[in-house]
Design a protein around this motif. Structure first.
Motif, mmCIF file in Angstrom:
data_model
loop_
_atom_site.group_PDB
_atom_site.id
_atom_site.type_symbol
_atom_site.label_atom_id
_atom_site.label_comp_id
_atom_site.label_asym_id
_atom_site.label_seq_id
_atom_site.Cartn_x
_atom_site.Cartn_y
_atom_site.Cartn_z
ATOM 1 N N ILE A 260 0.767 -0.846 0.287
ATOM 2 C CA ILE A 260 0.217 0.073 0.402
ATOM 3 C C ILE A 260 0.564 0.841 0.341
ATOM 4 O O ILE A 260 1.776 1.371 0.773
ATOM 5 N N LYS A 261 0.917 2.273 -1.011
ATOM 6 C CA LYS A 261 1.818 3.346 -1.131
ATOM 7 C C LYS A 261 0.588 4.604 -1.582
ATOM 8 O O LYS A 261 -0.528 4.950 -2.251
ATOM 9 N N GLY A 262 1.481 5.824 -1.115
ATOM 10 C CA GLY A 262 0.470 7.144 -1.609
ATOM 11 C C GLY A 262 0.963 8.107 -0.881
ATOM 12 O O GLY A 262 1.870 8.384 0.220
ATOM 13 N N PHE A 263 -0.090 9.039 -0.967
ATOM 14 C CA PHE A 263 0.342 10.162 -0.013
ATOM 15 C C PHE A 263 -0.989 10.758 0.422
ATOM 16 O O PHE A 263 -2.252 10.491 -0.025
ATOM 17 N N VAL A 264 -0.554 11.603 1.511
ATOM 18 C CA VAL A 264 -2.075 11.893 2.367
ATOM 19 C C VAL A 264 -1.453 13.459 2.627
ATOM 20 O O VAL A 264 -0.369 13.807 2.828
ATOM 21 N N GLN A 265 -2.738 14.477 3.016
ATOM 22 C CA GLN A 265 -2.744 15.810 3.338
ATOM 23 C C GLN A 265 -2.812 16.054 4.571
ATOM 24 O O GLN A 265 -4.076 15.901 4.945
ATOM 25 N N ILE A 285 7.218 14.878 3.312
ATOM 26 C CA ILE A 285 7.295 15.102 1.854
ATOM 27 C C ILE A 285 7.437 16.272 1.683
ATOM 28 O O ILE A 285 5.659 16.566 1.851
ATOM 29 N N SER A 286 7.354 17.079 0.647
ATOM 30 C CA SER A 286 6.940 18.424 -0.265
ATOM 31 C C SER A 286 6.489 18.215 -0.464
ATOM 32 O O SER A 286 5.785 19.433 -0.972
ATOM 33 N N ILE A 287 5.969 17.495 -1.617
ATOM 34 C CA ILE A 287 4.586 17.729 -2.902
ATOM 35 C C ILE A 287 4.823 15.731 -2.430
ATOM 36 O O ILE A 287 4.819 15.169 -1.889
ATOM 37 N N GLY A 288 3.464 16.086 -3.155
ATOM 38 C CA GLY A 288 2.233 14.925 -2.868
ATOM 39 C C GLY A 288 1.130 14.760 -3.834
ATOM 40 O O GLY A 288 1.030 16.138 -4.525
ATOM 41 N N GLN A 289 0.147 13.542 -3.619
ATOM 42 C CA GLN A 289 -1.355 13.523 -4.332
ATOM 43 C C GLN A 289 -2.085 13.406 -4.205
ATOM 44 O O GLN A 289 -1.732 12.185 -3.149
ATOM 45 N N GLU A 290 -3.295 13.222 -3.284
ATOM 46 C CA GLU A 290 -3.719 12.874 -2.785
ATOM 47 C C GLU A 290 -5.129 11.539 -3.129
ATOM 48 O O GLU A 290 -5.701 11.163 -3.671
ATOM 49 N N ILE A 291 -4.050 10.074 -3.312
ATOM 50 C CA ILE A 291 -3.983 8.810 -4.154
ATOM 51 C C ILE A 291 -2.829 8.032 -2.604
ATOM 52 O O ILE A 291 -2.333 8.403 -2.331
ATOM 53 N N VAL A 292 -3.709 6.575 -2.149
ATOM 54 C CA VAL A 292 -4.016 5.909 -2.561
ATOM 55 C C VAL A 292 -3.753 4.737 -2.598
ATOM 56 O O VAL A 292 -5.138 4.219 -3.255
ATOM 57 N N ILE A 293 -2.611 4.054 -2.793
ATOM 58 C CA ILE A 293 -2.620 2.526 -3.833
ATOM 59 C C ILE A 293 -2.437 1.795 -3.122
ATOM 60 O O ILE A 293 -1.682 1.122 -2.615
ATOM 61 N N VAL A 294 -3.708 0.474 -3.595
ATOM 62 C CA VAL A 294 -3.661 -0.622 -3.220
ATOM 63 C C VAL A 294 -3.117 -1.998 -4.189
ATOM 64 O O VAL A 294 -3.669 -1.988 -4.935
ATOM 65 N N ILE A 295 -2.062 -2.817 -3.597
ATOM 66 C CA ILE A 295 -1.692 -3.207 -4.873
ATOM 67 C C ILE A 295 -1.068 -4.937 -3.949
ATOM 68 O O ILE A 295 -1.120 -5.546 -3.045
ATOM 69 N N GLY A 296 -2.280 -6.049 -5.416
ATOM 70 C CA GLY A 296 -1.582 -7.230 -4.841
ATOM 71 C C GLY A 296 -2.111 -8.202 -5.654
ATOM 72 O O GLY A 296 -2.196 -7.970 -6.824
#
Length: 314
Positions: A260-265, A285-296
């Motif tokens: 599970i990876k991604g960014f939150v603000q 982290i200085s920049i991001g995008q509001e997204i969380v990705i679940v992989i499997g």
């Protein structure tokens, strides 16, 4: 000719972390570096992480995900053609954690790329505490990533016991046997905390090359085996996000969740989430995008969605 290095490794193994360190070393040697990123899915989180730290020092390019194998191969070749006249000394390629390494060799040997590029190194990253219960499909991906590697780097070795490391090496070699590969990993494995790497370590990696090995191709090309789900605008505290990630990773009703990876603000500060079965980290982290990705594998969208209380976007 331009050297091209492939840095491969299974989901969550630490490829992006290594590339940041490896690229800095090459840049400090006076090289002009390009990096090609291909995440598993349409949104490239790892490219954003590299851009945050290396964006002013080297060029970052992306191959868009979400296409079939033939389409991806064409995009890869087109990207290399476009970069071929820009004066790079070396290009680093970070594919997704689920990648057919044969594509790398096949494309680099095609015209006109074979006149501009030569294969430098194949570097495989493997978590020192490798999950000992991977599926047949995942073990195949692991074996295919290691089979041609000039060196194998164990990530997070400082957090692994000697028994963990022995079990990981045994697992790698069994996966190679299962795909009828004659190779067994021995002296080419590097077990050392990456923050302790010195110039000699990086020079050894830089000169590791690759190994031309054959293995049995596993025809499991079922697009439903490996999946990624996207959750936008996740609103959670750090503690809540860690708890949700832990629950999803360990809830078998969600499928075999691997990363599970991604960014939150939170309060105008961006945070990066990186979660595997071995470790969950959240850092500023200085920049991001509001997204969380679940992989499997074989993910259950409805059950995962219930944790986020949010509709997944494909």
């Amino acid at each position: 000719m331009i050297k091209v290095d492939l840095i491969t490794g299974f989901l969550g193994s630490g490829k992006t972390t290594f590339i940041k360190q490896y690229a800095r070393y090459l840049i400090n040697q006076g090289m002009k570096i390009g990096i090609i990123e291909n995440d598993y899915g349409a949104v490239n989180v790892d490219m954003m992480l590299l851009g945050d730290e290396l964006g002013q020092q080297c060029d970052l390019e992306m191959i868009a995900g979400g296409c079939d194998l033939d389409c991806h191969r064409r995009r890869f070749k087109t990207k290399l053609i476009a970069m071929g006249m820009l004066g790079y000394d070396r290009i680093l390629i970070e594919p997704s954690g689920i990648y057919d390494v044969d594509e790398f060799f096949d494309v680099l040997y095609e015209s006109p790329l074979d006149n501009w590029y030569e294969i430098g190194n194949v570097i495989a990253i493997v978590d020192a505490k490798l999950d000992n219960h991977l599926s047949k499909e995942s073990d195949y991906i692991l074996a295919s990533e290691v089979a041609n590697a000039g060196c194998v780097l164990l990530s997070r070795s400082q957090n692994a016991s000697n028994e963990d490391i022995r079990a990981t090496i045994q697992h790698i070699n069994k996966a190679l046997i299962d795909v009828k590969c004659q190779r067994q990993i021995k002296n080419e494995i590097i077990i050392k905390p990456w923050y302790d790497f010195n110039d000699d370590d990086y020079q050894n990696i830089l000169e590791c090359g690759y190994v031309p090995e054959d293995y049995l191709k596993l025809g499991f090309q079922d697009e439903n085996v490996f999946q990624s789900l996207y959750f936008m605008q996740v609103q959670m505290s750090i503690d809540e996000l860690k708890a949700v990630a832990d629950h999803i990773l360990n809830d078998t009703s969600c499928g075999q969740v691997m990363r599970i990876k991604g960014f939150v603000q939170i309060a105008e500060q961006w945070y990066e989430l990186n979660a595997t079965h071995n470790e969950i980290t959240i850092q500023e982290i200085s920049i991001g995008q509001e997204i969380v990705i679940v992989i499997g594998e074989h993910l259950n969208e409805e059950n995962i969605q219930a944790y986020f209380k949010h509709k997944a976007v494909h």
